[in-house]
Motif scaffolding. Sequence first.
Motif, short mmCIF file in Angstrom:
data_model
loop_
_atom_site.label_atom_id
_atom_site.label_comp_id
_atom_site.label_asym_id
_atom_site.label_seq_id
_atom_site.Cartn_x
_atom_site.Cartn_y
_atom_site.Cartn_z
N THR A 83 -12.17 -27.94 29.27
CA THR A 83 -13.27 -28.49 28.45
C THR A 83 -12.78 -29.08 27.13
O THR A 83 -13.60 -29.45 26.28
CB THR A 83 -14.33 -27.42 28.13
N TRP A 85 -11.60 -27.57 24.65
CA TRP A 85 -11.72 -26.66 23.50
C TRP A 85 -10.37 -26.00 23.24
O TRP A 85 -9.51 -25.97 24.13
CB TRP A 85 -12.78 -25.58 23.78
N ARG A 106 -14.41 -28.75 18.26
CA ARG A 106 -14.07 -28.02 19.50
C ARG A 106 -12.94 -27.01 19.30
O ARG A 106 -12.07 -26.83 20.16
CB ARG A 106 -13.74 -29.00 20.65
N PRO A 142 -18.83 -26.53 31.05
CA PRO A 142 -18.86 -27.81 30.33
C PRO A 142 -20.13 -28.06 29.50
O PRO A 142 -20.02 -28.55 28.37
CB PRO A 142 -18.74 -28.85 31.45
N VAL A 143 -21.29 -27.73 30.02
CA VAL A 143 -22.52 -28.03 29.26
C VAL A 143 -22.64 -27.09 28.06
O VAL A 143 -22.97 -27.51 26.95
CB VAL A 143 -23.76 -27.93 30.18
N ASP A 146 -20.29 -28.21 25.37
CA ASP A 146 -20.82 -29.35 24.60
C ASP A 146 -21.91 -28.90 23.63
O ASP A 146 -22.03 -29.41 22.52
CB ASP A 146 -21.37 -30.43 25.54
N TYR A 147 -22.72 -27.95 24.08
CA TYR A 147 -23.77 -27.40 23.20
C TYR A 147 -23.15 -26.80 21.94
O TYR A 147 -23.63 -27.00 20.83
CB TYR A 147 -24.56 -26.34 23.97
N GLN A 149 -20.32 -27.46 20.49
CA GLN A 149 -19.84 -28.49 19.55
C GLN A 149 -21.02 -29.13 18.82
O GLN A 149 -20.98 -29.33 17.60
CB GLN A 149 -19.06 -29.58 20.30
N ALA A 150 -22.08 -29.44 19.56
CA ALA A 150 -23.27 -30.03 18.93
C ALA A 150 -23.84 -29.08 17.88
O ALA A 150 -24.30 -29.50 16.81
CB ALA A 150 -24.32 -30.34 19.99
N PHE A 243 -29.07 -27.59 26.20
CA PHE A 243 -28.45 -28.79 25.61
C PHE A 243 -29.49 -29.84 25.29
O PHE A 243 -29.49 -30.43 24.20
CB PHE A 243 -27.39 -29.35 26.57
#
Length: 275
Positions: A83, A85, A106, A142-143, A146-147, A149-150, A243
């Motif tokens: 991912t 990270w 990340r 993966p999702v 991403d969450y 990081q957001a 997400f």
Amino acid sequence: MTGETVHNLRGDYSRMRPDYTVEQEWDGYSDAEHDLWRRLFARQVALAPKYACDEFVEILPELHFGDGIPRFDEVNAKLKPATNWQLVAVPGLLPDITFFDHLANRRFPVTVWLRDPKEFDYIVEPDIFHDFYGHVPLLFQPVFADYLQAYGRGGLKAHALGAIEMLARLYWYTVEFGLIETPKGLRSYGAGTLSSGGELPYCVDSPNPNRIGFDLLRIMRTRYKIDTFQETYFVIRDFSELFEATAPDFTPYYELLQGRPPHEASTVLPTDRVL
Ligand code: PHE
Ligand code: FE
């Protein structure tokens, strides 16, 4: 998890870099510490199939966390292609901005020290067992990755808007204590419960706490308990819900909520989807 001040915290902050990172110094862990880790791991991994989400359970065998305190560099070699990270070693809790900045890039901060044996059941500040065992497996999803990081980016923005407290509640009720609906029933994806011998079965099985469908504005308005099991858990249907619900600009949400008093941790509202 963040701590606004690093005074009076347990870690050694004397040799860190400006971004609060340190070397893990893996060779410095004692046999007794590796043994304590293995005992903490054995207890949690036995609970995982019944109480942890599949994403957590399925990645664990690949991480070899049961061998002893893991090495950051070995996990990073697996995390990077998965991912993108990376883990960074830190002395303990970080100032909010530093924490958000790592997530936004990340980088997940993991505390280097392990609790004492007398803290087997409960620890006040997060240690390497909580940070590693609780948080790292989901960084492979993966999702969720991403969450997170957001969330870090959103934290930097919330800081500028004076809304850190509301955003911290979102972290608490998702990343630390979130539940997810699965075909097998409710499961934990939150590091606070995944790494706790007592609260992991409790959050799924106990008749006492409220379990309420994920509701972003409701969560950002809800206080939480830091010294007892949670009175309320919020439940997502899947990681995409998390997400997507958090993708919009929060600025108008903060404005709306800033004028309203928070809900107590135990409150159930008529509008709640109670599970
Ligand atoms: N979308 C949020 C904002 O604009 C940022 C955020 C994303 C916060 C994901 C939390 C989780 O402020
Ligand atoms: Fe945590």
